[in-house]
Structures are given as structure tokens and as C-alpha cells.
Design a protein around this motif. Structure first.
Motif, PDB file in Angstrom:
ATOM      1  N   VAL A 143       0.853  -1.193   0.000  1.00  0.00           N
ATOM      2  CA  VAL A 143       0.000   0.000   0.000  1.00  0.00           C
ATOM      3  C   VAL A 143       0.883   1.236   0.000  1.00  0.00           C
ATOM      4  O   VAL A 143       1.803   1.356   0.810  1.00  0.00           O
ATOM      5  N   GLN A 144       0.581   2.159  -0.916  1.00  0.00           N
ATOM      6  CA  GLN A 144       1.318   3.419  -0.965  1.00  0.00           C
ATOM      7  C   GLN A 144       0.351   4.586  -1.104  1.00  0.00           C
ATOM      8  O   GLN A 144      -0.649   4.491  -1.811  1.00  0.00           O
ATOM      9  N   LEU A 145       0.667   5.664  -0.388  1.00  0.00           N
ATOM     10  CA  LEU A 145      -0.083   6.902  -0.478  1.00  0.00           C
ATOM     11  C   LEU A 145       0.921   8.036  -0.580  1.00  0.00           C
ATOM     12  O   LEU A 145       1.755   8.185   0.322  1.00  0.00           O
ATOM     13  N   GLN A 146       0.878   8.788  -1.642  1.00  0.00           N
ATOM     14  CA  GLN A 146       1.850   9.847  -1.877  1.00  0.00           C
ATOM     15  C   GLN A 146       1.131  11.168  -2.071  1.00  0.00           C
ATOM     16  O   GLN A 146       0.563  11.423  -3.131  1.00  0.00           O
ATOM     17  N   ALA A 147       1.198  12.001  -1.042  1.00  0.00           N
ATOM     18  CA  ALA A 147       0.577  13.319  -1.124  1.00  0.00           C
ATOM     19  C   ALA A 147       1.536  14.301  -1.779  1.00  0.00           C
ATOM     20  O   ALA A 147       2.758  14.217  -1.602  1.00  0.00           O
ATOM     21  N   SER A 148       0.984  15.249  -2.528  1.00  0.00           N
ATOM     22  CA  SER A 148       1.784  16.274  -3.191  1.00  0.00           C
ATOM     23  C   SER A 148       0.943  17.531  -3.379  1.00  0.00           C
ATOM     24  O   SER A 148      -0.272  17.517  -3.175  1.00  0.00           O
ATOM     25  N   GLY A 149       1.624  18.622  -3.761  1.00  0.00           N
ATOM     26  CA  GLY A 149       0.921  19.852  -4.069  1.00  0.00           C
ATOM     27  C   GLY A 149       1.036  20.937  -3.014  1.00  0.00           C
ATOM     28  O   GLY A 149       0.502  22.028  -3.188  1.00  0.00           O
ATOM     29  N   GLY A 150       1.727  20.665  -1.928  1.00  0.00           N
ATOM     30  CA  GLY A 150       1.884  21.654  -0.890  1.00  0.00           C
ATOM     31  C   GLY A 150       2.819  22.775  -1.307  1.00  0.00           C
ATOM     32  O   GLY A 150       3.440  22.728  -2.376  1.00  0.00           O
ATOM     33  N   GLY A 151       2.940  23.802  -0.450  1.00  0.00           N
ATOM     34  CA  GLY A 151       3.828  24.911  -0.741  1.00  0.00           C
ATOM     35  C   GLY A 151       3.536  26.090   0.166  1.00  0.00           C
ATOM     36  O   GLY A 151       2.801  25.973   1.149  1.00  0.00           O
ATOM     37  N   LEU A 152       4.141  27.223  -0.188  1.00  0.00           N
ATOM     38  CA  LEU A 152       3.915  28.475   0.534  1.00  0.00           C
ATOM     39  C   LEU A 152       2.729  29.193  -0.093  1.00  0.00           C
ATOM     40  O   LEU A 152       2.594  29.227  -1.317  1.00  0.00           O
ATOM     41  N   THR A 206      -2.523   6.905  -4.913  1.00  0.00           N
ATOM     42  CA  THR A 206      -2.499   5.685  -4.110  1.00  0.00           C
ATOM     43  C   THR A 206      -2.284   4.454  -4.977  1.00  0.00           C
ATOM     44  O   THR A 206      -2.519   4.475  -6.195  1.00  0.00           O
ATOM     45  N   SER A 207      -1.855   3.382  -4.342  1.00  0.00           N
ATOM     46  CA  SER A 207      -1.722   2.100  -5.025  1.00  0.00           C
ATOM     47  C   SER A 207      -1.716   0.991  -3.998  1.00  0.00           C
ATOM     48  O   SER A 207      -1.509   1.232  -2.803  1.00  0.00           O
ATOM     49  N   GLY A 208      -1.986  -0.211  -4.455  1.00  0.00           N
ATOM     50  CA  GLY A 208      -1.890  -1.373  -3.574  1.00  0.00           C
ATOM     51  C   GLY A 208      -3.174  -1.792  -2.898  1.00  0.00           C
ATOM     52  O   GLY A 208      -3.155  -2.733  -2.097  1.00  0.00           O
ATOM     53  N   PHE A 209      -4.266  -1.113  -3.194  1.00  0.00           N
ATOM     54  CA  PHE A 209      -5.549  -1.513  -2.632  1.00  0.00           C
ATOM     55  C   PHE A 209      -6.670  -1.076  -3.571  1.00  0.00           C
ATOM     56  O   PHE A 209      -6.447  -0.324  -4.518  1.00  0.00           O
ATOM     57  N   ALA A 210      -7.879  -1.557  -3.294  1.00  0.00           N
ATOM     58  CA  ALA A 210      -9.030  -1.273  -4.153  1.00  0.00           C
ATOM     59  C   ALA A 210      -9.565   0.125  -3.827  1.00  0.00           C
ATOM     60  O   ALA A 210     -10.518   0.287  -3.058  1.00  0.00           O
ATOM     61  N   PHE A 211      -8.961   1.115  -4.446  1.00  0.00           N
ATOM     62  CA  PHE A 211      -9.225   2.515  -4.113  1.00  0.00           C
ATOM     63  C   PHE A 211     -10.705   2.866  -4.215  1.00  0.00           C
ATOM     64  O   PHE A 211     -11.260   3.521  -3.336  1.00  0.00           O
ATOM     65  N   SER A 212     -11.351   2.453  -5.288  1.00  0.00           N
ATOM     66  CA  SER A 212     -12.728   2.894  -5.532  1.00  0.00           C
ATOM     67  C   SER A 212     -13.693   2.412  -4.450  1.00  0.00           C
ATOM     68  O   SER A 212     -14.775   2.979  -4.284  1.00  0.00           O
ATOM     69  N   ARG A 213     -13.325   1.412  -3.706  1.00  0.00           N
ATOM     70  CA  ARG A 213     -14.211   0.851  -2.670  1.00  0.00           C
ATOM     71  C   ARG A 213     -13.998   1.474  -1.299  1.00  0.00           C
ATOM     72  O   ARG A 213     -14.742   1.166  -0.372  1.00  0.00           O
ATOM     73  N   GLN A 214     -12.983   2.321  -1.183  1.00  0.00           N
ATOM     74  CA  GLN A 214     -12.587   2.813   0.132  1.00  0.00           C
ATOM     75  C   GLN A 214     -13.029   4.239   0.414  1.00  0.00           C
ATOM     76  O   GLN A 214     -13.004   5.094  -0.468  1.00  0.00           O
ATOM     77  N   THR A 215     -13.417   4.468   1.653  1.00  0.00           N
ATOM     78  CA  THR A 215     -13.548   5.832   2.140  1.00  0.00           C
ATOM     79  C   THR A 215     -12.148   6.409   2.325  1.00  0.00           C
ATOM     80  O   THR A 215     -11.273   5.753   2.900  1.00  0.00           O
ATOM     81  N   MET A 216     -11.954   7.603   1.821  1.00  0.00           N
ATOM     82  CA  MET A 216     -10.655   8.270   1.899  1.00  0.00           C
ATOM     83  C   MET A 216     -10.759   9.518   2.771  1.00  0.00           C
ATOM     84  O   MET A 216     -11.784  10.208   2.758  1.00  0.00           O
ATOM     85  N   ASN A 238     -11.502   7.907  -9.319  1.00  0.00           N
ATOM     86  CA  ASN A 238     -11.283   6.470  -9.154  1.00  0.00           C
ATOM     87  C   ASN A 238     -10.480   5.868 -10.302  1.00  0.00           C
ATOM     88  O   ASN A 238      -9.791   4.856 -10.126  1.00  0.00           O
ATOM     89  N   ALA A 239     -10.546   6.470 -11.475  1.00  0.00           N
ATOM     90  CA  ALA A 239      -9.765   5.958 -12.608  1.00  0.00           C
ATOM     91  C   ALA A 239      -8.271   6.144 -12.393  1.00  0.00           C
ATOM     92  O   ALA A 239      -7.459   5.387 -12.930  1.00  0.00           O
ATOM     93  N   LYS A 240      -7.924   7.158 -11.592  1.00  0.00           N
ATOM     94  CA  LYS A 240      -6.508   7.456 -11.325  1.00  0.00           C
ATOM     95  C   LYS A 240      -6.093   7.080  -9.908  1.00  0.00           C
ATOM     96  O   LYS A 240      -4.957   7.348  -9.511  1.00  0.00           O
ATOM     97  N   ASN A 241      -7.010   6.463  -9.141  1.00  0.00           N
ATOM     98  CA  ASN A 241      -6.702   6.078  -7.753  1.00  0.00           C
ATOM     99  C   ASN A 241      -6.144   7.256  -6.951  1.00  0.00           C
ATOM    100  O   ASN A 241      -5.179   7.107  -6.186  1.00  0.00           O
ATOM    101  N   THR A 242      -6.743   8.399  -7.132  1.00  0.00           N
ATOM    102  CA  THR A 242      -6.233   9.633  -6.540  1.00  0.00           C
ATOM    103  C   THR A 242      -7.353  10.390  -5.831  1.00  0.00           C
ATOM    104  O   THR A 242      -8.475  10.466  -6.346  1.00  0.00           O
ATOM    105  N   VAL A 243      -7.000  10.943  -4.678  1.00  0.00           N
ATOM    106  CA  VAL A 243      -7.926  11.807  -3.944  1.00  0.00           C
ATOM    107  C   VAL A 243      -7.326  13.209  -3.900  1.00  0.00           C
ATOM    108  O   VAL A 243      -6.097  13.365  -3.844  1.00  0.00           O
ATOM    109  N   PHE A 244      -8.193  14.219  -3.963  1.00  0.00           N
ATOM    110  CA  PHE A 244      -7.748  15.606  -4.039  1.00  0.00           C
ATOM    111  C   PHE A 244      -8.304  16.411  -2.864  1.00  0.00           C
ATOM    112  O   PHE A 244      -9.322  16.050  -2.268  1.00  0.00           O
TER     113      PHE A 244
END
Length: 113
Positions: A1-10, A23-33, A72-78
């Protein structure tokens, strides 16, 4: 399981940022994030939730300013953050609690005074 957050800054007060968590390594579309944040010297707190069906919940301190969404197509939460305040300064993480205690490195958001 991997979760990689990005986009931070000043960011200036009143500014905006859009965070992503790939994210990767799990069924993203089925999970509450969830998005969490941890400010300096404080405990980690949950600030936004999105269920598998797209229902969203927010902590009062960010309601009306932050918007959580998912692709869900990109396994990504924003997290779209608007009207940022200095007190939003924190390291931001995403998590899928039902999968397990996985956090990733987080991304730092620094709200300037």
C-alpha cells in the motif's frame, strides 16, 4: 500500500492550493478516503472525508473553504483548499483507514502571515 501526497507549498493568506494523493496497492474505488493534517506541536486531525459513493464530510474549521474529491480511474484523492489562513499551516496526509495504518510522507502547506 502506498499513499503519496503532493501539491503543498507556501501560500499567502486568502490563497489557494490543490493537494493530490496518489495511491496504489488496494481497491481505491471501494474505500472511504480521508485527508488529515498535523500542525507543528499538535496532534494529527482529520479534516475531510469522501466515501466510495462520493459523500463528503468536513471538519468545521475547513467547511466552506476546502473541497475533497476523488478520481477512481486514477486512484487519486484531491483536496482543493481556498481562502487559506496561517492556521492552516500543517503537513497534510491522506489515508484509507479501512485498509490499515498507512500514511505516506505527507505534503507541507505553509500559510504565510
Amino acid at each position: 500500500v502506498q499513499l503519496q501526497a503532493s501539491g503543498g507549498g507556501l501560500v499567502q493568506p486568502g490563497g489557494s492550493l490543490r493537494l493530490s494523493c496518489a495511491t496504489s496497492g488496494f481497491a481505491f474505488s471501494r474505500q472511504t478516503m480521508l485527508w488529515y493534517r498535523q500542525a507543528p506541536g499538535k496532534q494529527r486531525e482529520s479534516i475531510a472525508t469522501i466515501t466510495s459513493s462520493g459523500t463528503t464530510y468536513y471538519k468545521d474549521s475547513v467547511k466552506g473553504r476546502f473541497t475533497i474529491s476523488r478520481d477512481n480511474a486514477k486512484n487519486t484523492v484531491f483536496l482543493q483548499m481556498n481562502s487559506l489562513k496561517p492556521e492552516d499551516t500543517a503537513v497534510y496526509f491522506c489515508s484509507a483507514p479501512s485498509v490499515g495504518n498507512y500514511w505516506g510522507q505527507g505534503t507541507l502547506v505553509t500559510g504565510l502571515q
